[in-house]
Design a protein around this motif. Structure first.
Motif, short mmCIF file in Angstrom:
data_model
loop_
_atom_site.label_atom_id
_atom_site.label_comp_id
_atom_site.label_asym_id
_atom_site.label_seq_id
_atom_site.Cartn_x
_atom_site.Cartn_y
_atom_site.Cartn_z
N TRP A 43 -3.15 1.34 -6.24
CA TRP A 43 -4.60 1.53 -6.29
C TRP A 43 -5.27 0.92 -5.06
O TRP A 43 -6.10 1.55 -4.42
CB TRP A 43 -5.11 0.90 -7.58
N LYS A 44 -4.86 -0.30 -4.73
CA LYS A 44 -5.41 -0.96 -3.53
C LYS A 44 -5.04 -0.16 -2.28
O LYS A 44 -5.85 -0.01 -1.38
CB LYS A 44 -4.88 -2.39 -3.40
N ALA A 45 -3.80 0.35 -2.25
CA ALA A 45 -3.36 1.14 -1.10
C ALA A 45 -4.22 2.39 -0.95
O ALA A 45 -4.60 2.78 0.16
CB ALA A 45 -1.88 1.51 -1.25
N GLU A 46 -4.54 3.03 -2.07
CA GLU A 46 -5.41 4.23 -2.04
C GLU A 46 -6.79 3.86 -1.50
O GLU A 46 -7.40 4.62 -0.75
CB GLU A 46 -5.57 4.82 -3.44
N MET A 47 -7.29 2.68 -1.89
CA MET A 47 -8.60 2.25 -1.42
C MET A 47 -8.58 1.99 0.09
O MET A 47 -9.50 2.39 0.80
CB MET A 47 -9.07 1.00 -2.17
#
Length: 103
Positions: A43-47
């Motif tokens: 999720w953080k990587a997508e952000m």
């Protein structure tokens, strides 16, 4: 996937102040600590990606609020926590540490 949705909703609730870090840790523990941390890392990587390429992402506003440097730091923290789960340390404490550091 239902579990992913539950994990991300919990994290969004933490950021919006609707959920306490200790409650979040407890609820994610039931879904499997390692699985939850992997999902949160992705999720953080997508952000980070949405900030870098100005892509459309559900959590783009949140990503902007957190900022790229902090997102990258949090991804590091998640990676470390995932590794720590293989040690005899208490899983709930590892999760609590992570979520408290996000506030």
């Amino acid at each position: 996937e239902h579990r992913r949705h539950t994990i991300l909703e919990g994290a969004r609730d933490l950021y919006s102040g609707r959920k306490d870090p200790l409650d979040l840790a407890e609820s994610l523990l039931k879904l499997g600590a390692k699985h939850a941390l992997y999902i949160l890392w992705q999720w953080k990587a997508e952000m980070v990606k949405s900030l870098a390429v100005h892509g459309d992402c559900t959590d783009r506003a949140l990503a902007q609020q957190i900022g790229q440097r902090r997102l990258l730091k949090r991804m590091d923290g998640l990676s470390t926590a995932i590794r720590r789960l293989d040690s005899p340390l208490n899983e709930q404490l590892i999760l609590e540490d992570i979520f408290i550091s996000w506030l």
